[in-house]
Design an enzyme around this catalytic site. Structure first.
Site, mmCIF file in Angstrom:
data_model
loop_
_atom_site.group_PDB
_atom_site.id
_atom_site.type_symbol
_atom_site.label_atom_id
_atom_site.label_comp_id
_atom_site.label_asym_id
_atom_site.label_seq_id
_atom_site.Cartn_x
_atom_site.Cartn_y
_atom_site.Cartn_z
ATOM 1 N N LYS A 127 10.378 4.508 3.762
ATOM 2 C CA LYS A 127 9.188 5.315 3.488
ATOM 3 C C LYS A 127 9.420 6.751 3.958
ATOM 4 O O LYS A 127 9.136 7.705 3.238
ATOM 5 C CB LYS A 127 7.965 4.716 4.183
ATOM 6 C CG LYS A 127 7.426 3.500 3.456
ATOM 7 C CD LYS A 127 6.401 2.715 4.260
ATOM 8 C CE LYS A 127 6.038 1.438 3.505
ATOM 9 N NZ LYS A 127 5.261 0.482 4.293
ATOM 10 N N ASP A 184 -2.827 3.221 2.329
ATOM 11 C CA ASP A 184 -2.526 1.832 1.948
ATOM 12 C C ASP A 184 -3.685 1.235 1.141
ATOM 13 O O ASP A 184 -3.538 0.205 0.494
ATOM 14 C CB ASP A 184 -2.331 0.978 3.218
ATOM 15 C CG ASP A 184 -0.902 0.490 3.365
ATOM 16 O OD1 ASP A 184 -0.147 0.559 2.371
ATOM 17 O OD2 ASP A 184 -0.550 0.036 4.467
ATOM 18 N N GLN A 225 2.005 0.058 9.796
ATOM 19 C CA GLN A 225 2.797 -1.025 9.218
ATOM 20 C C GLN A 225 2.284 -2.379 9.702
ATOM 21 O O GLN A 225 2.160 -2.612 10.903
ATOM 22 C CB GLN A 225 4.272 -0.824 9.608
ATOM 23 C CG GLN A 225 5.237 -1.771 8.948
ATOM 24 C CD GLN A 225 5.368 -1.544 7.442
ATOM 25 O OE1 GLN A 225 5.455 -0.410 6.983
ATOM 26 N NE2 GLN A 225 5.360 -2.622 6.683
#
Ligand code: NDP
Length: 289
Positions: free
Chosen positions: A53, A120, A97
């Site tokens: 990422k 997200d 995460q």
């Protein structure tokens, strides 16, 4: 023979488009979008994701801020970091995460992220906004699937879509996106009866199950578009490790009209969509259309 939907090439095209927009934002508005990624603990798979990422964020010209915290980080320290990132104007997107170590509550942490920075798309307000068709930040994997479907098929209105899987991160948001495109949507899951028959009704078949090659070619309606989200690691008869999807590609490919391979289909789109969400978030936060 199906056309193979090349997610790798599609993702590269999307990243190039994002990079162009980022350089325009810098030139015209003095704005460089920033993505902060928070990793708690040393889970090897998560470390690889976070590294990829960060690399791709920098490649499109955005700022990447990585925060690696010890596996024993307290709830208070993690919430303080989220709060600090919420208040940092250089940070337009925040990604924590998942999964977090078990002493931390995934939901509490995600819902503490400023909803406008929740790239997200897992914050409960973004979930709600998506469900009523309002501007939201959309979870990355289903977002990539819908982009590829629209590219392949154009208008999706009136098509029968079957989504196998109802998780919060893939299945359910996929259902909402297909509904927003005016598909007639069926959601299948582990309790669904006669799953092969349900799948045979699909013009668009999305598999997000997590079971290697479960969906066979004779479950696929001839000419259907098949999107295989599954990523399953199997050992072949020769003892080699191999990644396969939830769809048995060898039998489904000859029947379908178009199909995503695994690897190289949905997977590469996920990070590209994360960068796209960061760009959208940066523009919204700065009232740039
Ligand atoms: P989950 O395990 O959270 O959900 C799986 C879903 O499949 C559940 O809704 C479950 O039903 C359903 N299911 C399980 N077994 C069956 C069955 N035998 N018949 C019908 N339905 C079944 O998985 P995720 O949604 O998180 O992920 C799905 C797959 O996608 C995984 O392989 C994952 O690795 C992959 N993935 C890929 C990504 C990418 O970037 N390409 C990103 C995210 C995930 P029930 O609700 O009834 O239990």
């Amino acid at each position: 023979m199906a056309s193979i939907i090349d997610g790798k090439a599609f993702a590269q095209g999307l990243r190039e488009q994002i990079a162009t927009e980022v350089s325009e934002l810098k030139a015209n508005h003095g704005l460089t979008p920033g993505l902060a990624v928070v990793l708690v603990g040393e889970d090897p798979a998560s470390q690889v994701y976070v590294r990829n990422k960060a690399k791709q964020t920098e490649e499109v010209g955005m700022n990447s801020y990585e925060h690696r915290l010890d596996a024993n980080t307290s709830r208070e320290d993690l919430m303080a970091l989220v709060n600090q990132l919420n208040n940092d104007d250089r940070v337009n997107g925040i990604l924590v995460q998942l999964p977090l170590p078990t002493h931390l509550d995934d939901k509490e942490v995600i819902n503490a992220i400023n909803v406008e920075k929740d790239v997200d798309g897992f914050h409960i307000l973004n979930v709600g906004r998506l469900s009523i068709g309002e501007n939201s930040l959309v979870p990355c994997t289903p977002s990539g699937c819908i982009m590829m479907l629209k590219d392949q098929l154009g208008d999706l209105s009136g098509l029968n879509a079957v989504v196998v899987g109802r998780s919060n991160i893939v299945g359910k948001p996929m259902v909402q996106l297909l509904l927003n495109e005016n598909c007639t949507v069926t959601v299948a899951h582990s309790r669904t009866k006669n799953l092969p028959d349900v799948c045979r009704g699909a013009d668009i078949l999305v598999a997000a199950v997590g079971r290697a090659e479960m969906i066979k070619g004779d479950w696929v309606k001839p000419g259907a578009t098949v999107i295989d989200v599954g990523i399953n690691r199997i050992t072949t008869d020769e003892g080699k490790n191999k990644l396969v999807g939830d769809v048995e590609f060898a039998t489904a490919e000859p029947v379908s009209g178009a199909i995503t391979p695994v690897p190289g289909g949905v997977g590469p789109m996920t990070i590209a969509c994360l960068l796209n969400n960061t760009l959208i978030a940066a523009k919204r936060q700065n009232n740039i259309s």
